[in-house]
Design a protein around this motif. Structure first.
Motif, PDB file in Angstrom:
ATOM      1  N   LEU A 193       0.089  10.700  16.348  1.00 35.60           N
ATOM      2  CA  LEU A 193       1.018   9.398  16.645  1.00 35.60           C
ATOM      3  C   LEU A 193       1.106   9.304  17.881  1.00 35.60           C
ATOM      4  CD1 LEU A 193       2.345   6.872  15.369  1.00 35.60           C
ATOM      5  CD2 LEU A 193       4.642   8.393  15.292  1.00 35.60           C
ATOM      6  N   VAL A 248       6.578   7.233   4.802  1.00 34.43           N
ATOM      7  CA  VAL A 248       6.415   6.240   5.568  1.00 34.43           C
ATOM      8  C   VAL A 248       6.038   6.768   6.968  1.00 34.43           C
ATOM      9  CG1 VAL A 248       8.088   4.828   6.767  1.00 34.43           C
ATOM     10  CG2 VAL A 248       8.335   4.889   4.518  1.00 34.43           C
ATOM     11  N   PHE A 249       6.374   8.001   7.592  1.00 37.62           N
ATOM     12  CA  PHE A 249       6.004   8.306   8.754  1.00 37.62           C
ATOM     13  C   PHE A 249       4.228   8.469   8.749  1.00 37.62           C
ATOM     14  CE2 PHE A 249       5.174  12.409  11.086  1.00 37.62           C
ATOM     15  CZ  PHE A 249       5.127  11.648  12.376  1.00 37.62           C
ATOM     16  N   VAL A 268       3.028   0.290   5.176  1.00 28.89           N
ATOM     17  CA  VAL A 268       4.368   0.919   5.264  1.00 28.89           C
ATOM     18  C   VAL A 268       5.469   0.277   4.479  1.00 28.89           C
ATOM     19  CG1 VAL A 268       6.003   1.442   7.278  1.00 28.89           C
ATOM     20  CG2 VAL A 268       3.593   1.566   7.755  1.00 28.89           C
ATOM     21  N   TRP A 269       5.412  -1.121   4.405  1.00 27.35           N
ATOM     22  CA  TRP A 269       6.481  -1.685   3.735  1.00 27.35           C
ATOM     23  C   TRP A 269       6.287  -1.419   2.209  1.00 27.35           C
ATOM     24  CZ3 TRP A 269      10.740  -3.235   5.682  1.00 27.35           C
ATOM     25  CH2 TRP A 269      10.724  -3.618   7.007  1.00 27.35           C
ATOM     26  N   VAL A 309      -1.794   3.894   9.958  1.00 25.02           N
ATOM     27  CA  VAL A 309      -1.968   2.327  10.407  1.00 25.02           C
ATOM     28  C   VAL A 309      -2.305   2.308  11.672  1.00 25.02           C
ATOM     29  CG1 VAL A 309      -0.940   0.091  10.331  1.00 25.02           C
ATOM     30  CG2 VAL A 309      -0.795   1.544   8.353  1.00 25.02           C
ATOM     31  N   VAL A 310      -1.266   2.785  12.621  1.00 22.93           N
ATOM     32  CA  VAL A 310      -1.453   2.900  14.091  1.00 22.93           C
ATOM     33  C   VAL A 310      -2.798   3.326  14.266  1.00 22.93           C
ATOM     34  CG1 VAL A 310      -0.582   3.319  16.249  1.00 22.93           C
ATOM     35  CG2 VAL A 310       0.854   2.603  14.482  1.00 22.93           C
ATOM     36  N   GLN A 319       2.791   4.759   8.939  1.00 19.67           N
ATOM     37  CA  GLN A 319       2.722   4.291  10.067  1.00 19.67           C
ATOM     38  C   GLN A 319       1.807   5.023  10.955  1.00 19.67           C
ATOM     39  OE1 GLN A 319       4.184   1.649  11.082  1.00 19.67           O
ATOM     40  NE2 GLN A 319       3.815   2.225  13.489  1.00 19.67           N
ATOM     41  N   THR A 320       1.930   6.426  10.962  1.00 23.12           N
ATOM     42  CA  THR A 320       0.649   7.090  11.819  1.00 23.12           C
ATOM     43  C   THR A 320      -0.774   6.589  11.450  1.00 23.12           C
ATOM     44  OG1 THR A 320       1.970   9.067  11.854  1.00 23.12           O
ATOM     45  CG2 THR A 320      -0.177   9.459  12.616  1.00 23.12           C
TER      46      THR A 320
END
Length: 481
Positions: free
Chosen positions: A189, A255-256, A59-60, A262-263, A259-260
């Motif tokens: 998500l 980014v969204f 994400v970063w 990765v989670v 994050q989705t």
């Protein structure tokens, strides 16, 4: 008493005459740039590629890549707030650097847009084939070959018919595609697969930095609005906003999506980096297998919009090179009714379609072909971005408007882009990508040497852009002055 003041003499017609000037609304210009970046496709495919280098810092990596894209957009805006062009970054670079650098930018853009258009056709064919297979249809090479031919020719026909029509098509298609993707990622998500969260590889700051280069690939094509400067209404406001907002929106969406994913894979050994098809895997694990056909449909539509937007940009770069006298002059002709660079479109579209269809029909796998085309395209765009960022402060100094923010932006972004370009070449290693890029670079150098010897005056004056004409001042209507 008669006023004897001497008024400046204005052109009767613009150097880019033949195009339909000042016809595109801001949303239509924005849609072209968004379609060029193809955020829907980037949301689905790029996070897993970035995760291979960045791990838990994926994400970063996207956050940093978004900041860099916005810095590039700020350098581009130094030009687009002051001039309207049809050659995109090539025309802008010509006003800041020497003709050799400008020509290098033009050649890099031809590679970037050409390969991105071919990649878009390949991506669309890939996901259409997957959709047909999921719905029980035949799985054969005829499906992707037919998709490339039909979609490629349709994109060419729309580009020929008029940029305003194609802008409206890509606006509709991209809106539907992004809406579908947001709905899919929102569901994923909201209810990630159950399971204990496992420790994931954390490469640290080095991993985040390593992931920035593949993350930047998600933004290529975001500057397409710069090729529509003469055709946009109020271009000095519309074009820089379209480029900046495309970078910002694409970054937020990626980014969204990162994050989705990765989670979603936090409970899986190896995490996101170990996945070949992360979104369909998440959909199946969450009990929503019906999301996968929707994903295939959305990505097929996004790639179609990207192919259309990049075809428009590619034709306009060729048009500008021809008007500058360094490409065949026929490419500088425009259709008398549709006001589009019809000769350039009629040449590049069949070349792309036939070459790509033949490659796929010969048995080349779609996945590796898509990666190859995107990798080559990324190299072209990195060169073009580096040159336009270098040119920005030089251009401002020449017109007496140099400011410290412009210098600061260039001082930050140029070393990073240069490092990214070096890392790109090193990462490509001895793969066919380097061979192809070397061959293309050699061809570009030969082309430039020939132009310098045969047409020195034209080469010295390259950088055609839209200029104010008498009709603009007098209020005389004209579609293509």
């Amino acid at each position: 008493m008669r006023d004897r003041r001497v008024l400046p003499r204005l052109r009767e017609r613009s150097p880019v005459h033949g195009l339909r000037r000042r016809g595109l609304a801001p949303l239509e210009v924005f849609a072209q740039s968004v379609s060029g970046a193809a955020p829907s496709a980037a949301m689905a495919a790029t996070p897993a590629i970035v995760a291979a280098s960045a791990g838990a810092g994926t994400v970063w990596s996207f956050v940093v890549a978004t900041a860099l894209a916005l810095l590039v957009a700020s350098c581009i805006a130094r030009f687009t707030r002051r001039m309207a062009a049809t050659g995109g970054l090539y025309s802008l670079t010509a006003k800041g650097l020497n003709p050799g650098a400008a020509f290098a930018s033009g050649a890099a853009l031809l590679v970037g847009y050409g390969m991105l258009a071919a990649a878009a056709l390949t991506g669309g064919a890939t996901y259409l084939q997957a959709l047909v297979a999921r719905l029980g249809g035949p799985v054969s090479v005829a499906v992707p070959v037919g998709a490339v031919v039909v979609v490629g020719l349709a994109a060419g026909a729309l580009a020929l018919r008029g940029v305003r029509l194609s802008a409206r098509v890509v606006l509709l298609v991209e809106l539907v595609s992004i809406t579908l993707m947001l709905a899919i990622f929102g569901l994923l998500l909201a209810a990630p697969p159950a399971g204990p969260e496992l420790p994931q590889p954390n490469p640290g700051l080095g991993g985040v930095v390593a992931g920035v280069l593949p993350a930047l690939a998600a933004f290529i094509g975001f500057e397409i609005a710069t090729a529509l400067g003469s055709e946009a209404r109020r271009p000095f406001r519309t074009v820089p906003r379209a480029v900046t907002w495309t970078a910002a929106v694409s970054g937020l969406l990626c980014v969204f999506a990162a994050q989705t994913q990765v989670v979603g894979f936090a409970s899986v050994p190896g995490g996101l980096a170990a996945q070949d098809a992360p979104v369909p895997t998440l959909a199946a694990a969450g009990g929503w297998p019906w999301l996968t056909p929707l994903l295939d449909l959305g990505l097929t539509m996004s790639f179609f919009a990207c192919a259309l937007a990049t075809t428009n940009a590619l034709a306009r770069v060729l048009f500008s090179l021809a008007r500058d006298g360094v490409a065949p002059r026929a490419f500088g002709r425009t259709h008398p009714r549709f006001a589009t660079p019809h000769v350039a479109i009629a040449v590049v579209v069949p070349v792309l379609v036939v070459g790509l269809a033949a490659t796929i029909a010969a048995g080349t796998a779609l996945g590796p072909l898509l990666v190859f085309l995107l990798t080559v395209a990324t190299g072209g765009f990195l060169v073009a971005y580096l040159l336009v960022c270098l040119a920005a402060p030089v251009f401002l100094r020449r017109i007496g408007e140099l400011t410290w923010p412009a210098v600061a932006a260039t001082a930050v972004i140029v070393p990073i882009l240069l490092a990214a370009l070096v890392a790109y070449v090193l990462a490509s290693g001895r793969t066919p990508v380097v061979v192809v890029l070397a061959a293309l670079a050699a061809a570009a150098v030969g082309w430039f040497v020939w132009a310098r010897l045969r047409r020195p005056a034209e080469v010295a004056a390259i950088g055609v852009y839209d200029e104010t004409v008498a009709a603009d001042v007098l209020g005389t209507p004209g579609r293509a002055a």
